[in-house]
Write a protein that holds these residues in place. Structure first.
Motif, PDB file in Angstrom:
ATOM      1  N   GLY A   1     -22.421  38.136   7.321  1.00 12.46           N
ATOM      2  CA  GLY A   1     -23.320  38.044   6.188  1.00 12.46           C
ATOM      3  C   GLY A   1     -24.316  36.919   6.402  1.00 12.46           C
ATOM      4  N   LEU A   2     -25.569  37.212   6.147  1.00 11.77           N
ATOM      5  CA  LEU A   2     -26.653  36.239   6.252  1.00 11.77           C
ATOM      6  C   LEU A   2     -27.353  36.128   4.913  1.00 11.77           C
ATOM      7  N   ARG A   3     -28.180  35.113   4.820  1.00 12.14           N
ATOM      8  CA  ARG A   3     -29.043  34.997   3.647  1.00 12.14           C
ATOM      9  C   ARG A   3     -30.470  34.895   4.137  1.00 12.14           C
ATOM     10  N   LEU A   4     -31.334  35.743   3.596  1.00 13.87           N
ATOM     11  CA  LEU A   4     -32.768  35.671   3.861  1.00 13.87           C
ATOM     12  C   LEU A   4     -33.363  34.749   2.813  1.00 13.87           C
ATOM     13  N   VAL A   5     -34.023  33.687   3.272  1.00 18.76           N
ATOM     14  CA  VAL A   5     -34.644  32.737   2.355  1.00 18.76           C
ATOM     15  C   VAL A   5     -36.119  33.114   2.250  1.00 18.76           C
ATOM     16  N   VAL A   6     -36.548  33.496   1.065  1.00 21.34           N
ATOM     17  CA  VAL A   6     -37.935  33.905   0.859  1.00 21.34           C
ATOM     18  C   VAL A   6     -38.734  32.749   0.264  1.00 21.34           C
ATOM     19  N   PRO A   7     -40.067  32.797   0.376  1.00 21.25           N
ATOM     20  CA  PRO A   7     -40.907  31.667  -0.020  1.00 21.25           C
ATOM     21  C   PRO A   7     -40.671  31.101  -1.418  1.00 21.25           C
ATOM     22  N   GLN A   8     -40.295  31.909  -2.372  1.00 19.73           N
ATOM     23  CA  GLN A   8     -40.075  31.409  -3.730  1.00 19.73           C
ATOM     24  C   GLN A   8     -38.706  30.756  -3.874  1.00 19.73           C
ATOM     25  N   GLN A   9     -38.080  30.391  -2.727  1.00 15.21           N
ATOM     26  CA  GLN A   9     -36.760  29.760  -2.692  1.00 15.21           C
ATOM     27  C   GLN A   9     -35.664  30.670  -3.244  1.00 15.21           C
ATOM     28  N   THR A  10     -35.914  31.949  -3.231  1.00 11.96           N
ATOM     29  CA  THR A  10     -34.907  32.936  -3.598  1.00 11.96           C
ATOM     30  C   THR A  10     -34.091  33.238  -2.350  1.00 11.96           C
ATOM     31  N   VAL A  11     -32.834  33.541  -2.513  1.00 13.59           N
ATOM     32  CA  VAL A  11     -31.972  33.878  -1.387  1.00 13.59           C
ATOM     33  C   VAL A  11     -31.523  35.325  -1.548  1.00 13.59           C
ATOM     34  N   VAL A  12     -31.716  36.111  -0.492  1.00  9.53           N
ATOM     35  CA  VAL A  12     -31.352  37.519  -0.504  1.00  9.53           C
ATOM     36  C   VAL A  12     -30.236  37.738   0.519  1.00  9.53           C
TER      37      VAL A  12
END
Length: 145
Positions: free
Chosen positions: A13-24
């Protein structure tokens, strides 16, 4: 996790960190084969029919567990977890291409375990023993014609 005499794979499992500091959260598969002993292949399962695949040096991933490594398309470095994890518990993987940039957080322990299995199969420095240079050159020359 699967392994045979010539390949090692793992799913994590990974987390994608998007510019708005949201983690997917998402899942990625790691692959290593003695057929390409210098490389790690990672497939990101992002909801498309086919996963998004990247190939980069095993040494880059291994050295990135200890400190910041890489230039250009792939940069890897350890850090504390974004949600209060212990120092070194998260491995940051940043990928860049003409189509965009992505920053992933992966569990260092799972990456280290995977790498340990690859080095058990092909020790560091022994990669050339698994490459048939003459056959590779013949194949390249055949494709160039």
């Amino acid at each position: 996790m699967n392994s045979s005499s010539s390949t090692v794979s793992a799913e994590l499992g990974l987390r994608l960190v998007v510019p708005q500091q949201t983690v997917v959260p998402l899942v990625a598969s790691l692959f290593y084969s003695t057929e390409d002993p210098y490389a790690i292949r990672i497939a990101f399962h992002v909801g498309l029919d086919e996963p998004v695949e990247w190939i980069f040096a095993r040494d880059l991933l291994s050295m990135g567990v200890q400190g910041r490594e890489g230039l250009g398309d792939v940069v890897v470095w350890p850090s504390a977890g974004s949600e209060g994890g212990a120092p070194g518990s998260v491995l940051n993987i940043e990928l860049s291409s003409p189509f965009g940039q992505a920053h992933f957080e992966a569990p260092v322990k799972e990456i280290s375990d995977f790498l340990q299995r690859t080095f058990a199969m092909v020790p560091a420095g022994d990669e050339a023993d698994f490459v048939d240079v003459a056959a590779e050159l013949t194949d390249l020359l055949r494709k160039a014609q």
